[in-house]
Design a protein around this motif. Structure first.
Motif, PDB file in Angstrom:
ATOM      1  N   GLU A 153       0.840  -1.192   0.000  1.00 54.44           N
ATOM      2  CA  GLU A 153       0.000   0.000   0.000  1.00 54.44           C
ATOM      3  C   GLU A 153       0.876   1.243   0.000  1.00 54.44           C
ATOM      4  OE1 GLU A 153      -2.433  -0.244   3.485  1.00 54.44           O
ATOM      5  OE2 GLU A 153      -3.550  -1.973   2.743  1.00 54.44           O
ATOM      6  N   LEU A 154       0.271   2.342  -0.383  1.00 54.80           N
ATOM      7  CA  LEU A 154       0.942   3.632  -0.325  1.00 54.80           C
ATOM      8  C   LEU A 154       1.162   3.992   1.137  1.00 54.80           C
ATOM      9  CD1 LEU A 154       1.849   6.002  -2.149  1.00 54.80           C
ATOM     10  CD2 LEU A 154      -0.404   6.989  -1.832  1.00 54.80           C
ATOM     11  N   ASP A 155       2.315   4.555   1.453  1.00 53.34           N
ATOM     12  CA  ASP A 155       2.635   4.970   2.809  1.00 53.34           C
ATOM     13  C   ASP A 155       1.576   5.954   3.309  1.00 53.34           C
ATOM     14  OD1 ASP A 155       3.732   5.866   5.181  1.00 53.34           O
ATOM     15  OD2 ASP A 155       5.705   6.282   4.341  1.00 53.34           O
ATOM     16  N   GLN A 156       1.030   5.696   4.482  1.00 50.83           N
ATOM     17  CA  GLN A 156      -0.021   6.547   5.038  1.00 50.83           C
ATOM     18  C   GLN A 156       0.460   7.973   5.313  1.00 50.83           C
ATOM     19  OE1 GLN A 156      -3.179   5.588   5.128  1.00 50.83           O
ATOM     20  NE2 GLN A 156      -2.517   3.621   4.314  1.00 50.83           N
ATOM     21  N   ASN A 157       1.754   8.142   5.503  1.00 51.88           N
ATOM     22  CA  ASN A 157       2.301   9.475   5.765  1.00 51.88           C
ATOM     23  C   ASN A 157       2.504  10.289   4.495  1.00 51.88           C
ATOM     24  OD1 ASN A 157       2.473   8.915   8.520  1.00 51.88           O
ATOM     25  ND2 ASN A 157       4.470   7.961   8.273  1.00 51.88           N
ATOM     26  N   SER A 173      10.815   3.496   0.249  1.00 49.23           N
ATOM     27  CA  SER A 173       9.934   2.553   0.949  1.00 49.23           C
ATOM     28  C   SER A 173       9.502   1.425   0.012  1.00 49.23           C
ATOM     29  CB  SER A 173       8.715   3.294   1.493  1.00 49.23           C
ATOM     30  OG  SER A 173       7.802   2.401   2.079  1.00 49.23           O
ATOM     31  N   PHE A 174       9.126   1.783  -1.211  1.00 51.78           N
ATOM     32  CA  PHE A 174       8.735   0.777  -2.191  1.00 51.78           C
ATOM     33  C   PHE A 174       9.916  -0.115  -2.580  1.00 51.78           C
ATOM     34  CE2 PHE A 174       4.941   3.375  -3.955  1.00 51.78           C
ATOM     35  CZ  PHE A 174       4.047   2.687  -3.144  1.00 51.78           C
ATOM     36  N   ALA A 175      11.105   0.448  -2.671  1.00 50.74           N
ATOM     37  CA  ALA A 175      12.295  -0.347  -2.994  1.00 50.74           C
ATOM     38  C   ALA A 175      12.549  -1.369  -1.887  1.00 50.74           C
ATOM     39  CB  ALA A 175      13.507   0.557  -3.186  1.00 50.74           C
ATOM     40  N   ASP A 176      12.408  -0.930  -0.649  1.00 46.63           N
ATOM     41  CA  ASP A 176      12.576  -1.857   0.477  1.00 46.63           C
ATOM     42  C   ASP A 176      11.498  -2.941   0.455  1.00 46.63           C
ATOM     43  OD1 ASP A 176      14.751  -0.371   1.295  1.00 46.63           O
ATOM     44  OD2 ASP A 176      13.645   0.738   2.839  1.00 46.63           O
ATOM     45  N   SER A 177      10.274  -2.558   0.101  1.00 48.95           N
ATOM     46  CA  SER A 177       9.186  -3.541  -0.002  1.00 48.95           C
ATOM     47  C   SER A 177       9.502  -4.579  -1.071  1.00 48.95           C
ATOM     48  CB  SER A 177       7.862  -2.855  -0.341  1.00 48.95           C
ATOM     49  OG  SER A 177       7.415  -2.071   0.724  1.00 48.95           O
ATOM     50  N   GLN A 218       2.585  -8.623  -6.264  1.00 51.97           N
ATOM     51  CA  GLN A 218       3.049  -7.586  -5.340  1.00 51.97           C
ATOM     52  C   GLN A 218       3.928  -6.564  -6.047  1.00 51.97           C
ATOM     53  OE1 GLN A 218       4.703 -10.269  -2.388  1.00 51.97           O
ATOM     54  NE2 GLN A 218       3.069  -9.756  -0.954  1.00 51.97           N
ATOM     55  N   LYS A 219       4.826  -7.020  -6.903  1.00 50.40           N
ATOM     56  CA  LYS A 219       5.690  -6.087  -7.630  1.00 50.40           C
ATOM     57  C   LYS A 219       4.872  -5.219  -8.592  1.00 50.40           C
ATOM     58  CE  LYS A 219      10.108  -8.401  -7.344  1.00 50.40           C
ATOM     59  NZ  LYS A 219      11.271  -8.874  -8.098  1.00 50.40           N
ATOM     60  N   LEU A 236       4.558  -1.099  -8.603  1.00 48.55           N
ATOM     61  CA  LEU A 236       4.743  -0.283  -9.804  1.00 48.55           C
ATOM     62  C   LEU A 236       3.503   0.562 -10.100  1.00 48.55           C
ATOM     63  CD1 LEU A 236       6.547  -2.982 -11.974  1.00 48.55           C
ATOM     64  CD2 LEU A 236       7.569  -0.874 -11.085  1.00 48.55           C
ATOM     65  N   ALA A 237       2.331  -0.028  -9.923  1.00 50.54           N
ATOM     66  CA  ALA A 237       1.084   0.696 -10.189  1.00 50.54           C
ATOM     67  C   ALA A 237       0.869   1.841  -9.196  1.00 50.54           C
ATOM     68  CB  ALA A 237      -0.097  -0.270 -10.143  1.00 50.54           C
ATOM     69  N   LEU A 238       1.234   1.638  -7.955  1.00 48.27           N
ATOM     70  CA  LEU A 238       1.081   2.695  -6.950  1.00 48.27           C
ATOM     71  C   LEU A 238       2.031   3.863  -7.205  1.00 48.27           C
ATOM     72  CD1 LEU A 238       0.765   0.607  -3.652  1.00 48.27           C
ATOM     73  CD2 LEU A 238      -1.010   2.041  -4.670  1.00 48.27           C
ATOM     74  N   SER A 239       3.202   3.557  -7.713  1.00 47.02           N
ATOM     75  CA  SER A 239       4.213   4.606  -7.891  1.00 47.02           C
ATOM     76  C   SER A 239       4.012   5.428  -9.158  1.00 47.02           C
ATOM     77  CB  SER A 239       5.601   3.995  -7.899  1.00 47.02           C
ATOM     78  OG  SER A 239       5.770   3.213  -9.066  1.00 47.02           O
TER      79      SER A 239
END
Length: 167
Positions: free
Chosen positions: A42-46, A61-65, A104-105, A109-112
């Motif tokens: 999910e997108l970071d809530q912050n 954050s996405f790279a770490d995910s 998941q990947k 990509l879609a979120l970013s």
């Protein structure tokens, strides 16, 4: 009388074996179900507004995910190879694990993508925009192709994101 007694002993042994096989199949199915469980990133809530710093933090954050997704996939596939499941469940688990990683990947990509498009639209300086595009391209390559090859992919991404962040 001996034949009846022998028949009862054999029947008892066979029913015990059938029960053991059924218990093994239930354990195999439970293991398979736990291995194919798949959560969605999910997108970071912050993440509130599309500032440069927020964008960089979200990409990191996405790279770490993505890295975590690969690590979890590796652990799950090793669990399948331990041989604690029957063949059908092992094949289904392997397929489910690989499918989950891909899902998941793709979600990452879609979120970013909309965040990147908005950031690109807000960036007026052409040099900065070039750094942004380069950083996003390296990030995208890292997420898609992260194979853990000594951190080379991550290093390329980190270098590109630093150039953008520090411009």
């Amino acid at each position: 009388m001996k034949k009846i007694l022998l028949g009862l002993v054999v029947a008892g042994l066979l029913s015990g074996c059938a029960q053991m096989v059924e218990e093994q199949n239930q354990r195999s199915n439970k293991t398979k179900l736990s291995l194919i469980e798949c959560s969605e990133p999910e997108l970071d809530q912050n993440y509130s507004d599309n500032t440069k710093a927020n964008f960089v933090n979200q990409l990191n954050s996405f790279a770490d995910s993505a890295s975590s997704v690969n690590a979890v996939e590796s652990i799950k596939l090793r669990t399948v190879r331990l041989g604690t499941m029957n063949d059908a469940d092992a094949k289904e688990a392997t397929s489910g694990i690989i499918s989950c990683t891909k899902k998941q990947k793709n979600k990452i990509l879609a979120l970013s993508q909309p965040l990147f498009e908005k950031r690109k639209e807000l960036t007026k300086d052409q040099t900065e925009k070039g750094y942004l595009i380069s950083a996003y391209s390296e990030w995208e390559a890292y997420v898609k192709n992260n194979t853990g090859n000594g951190g080379q992919e991550r290093a390329k991404y980190d270098s590109a994101i630093s150039m953008y962040k520090n411009y």
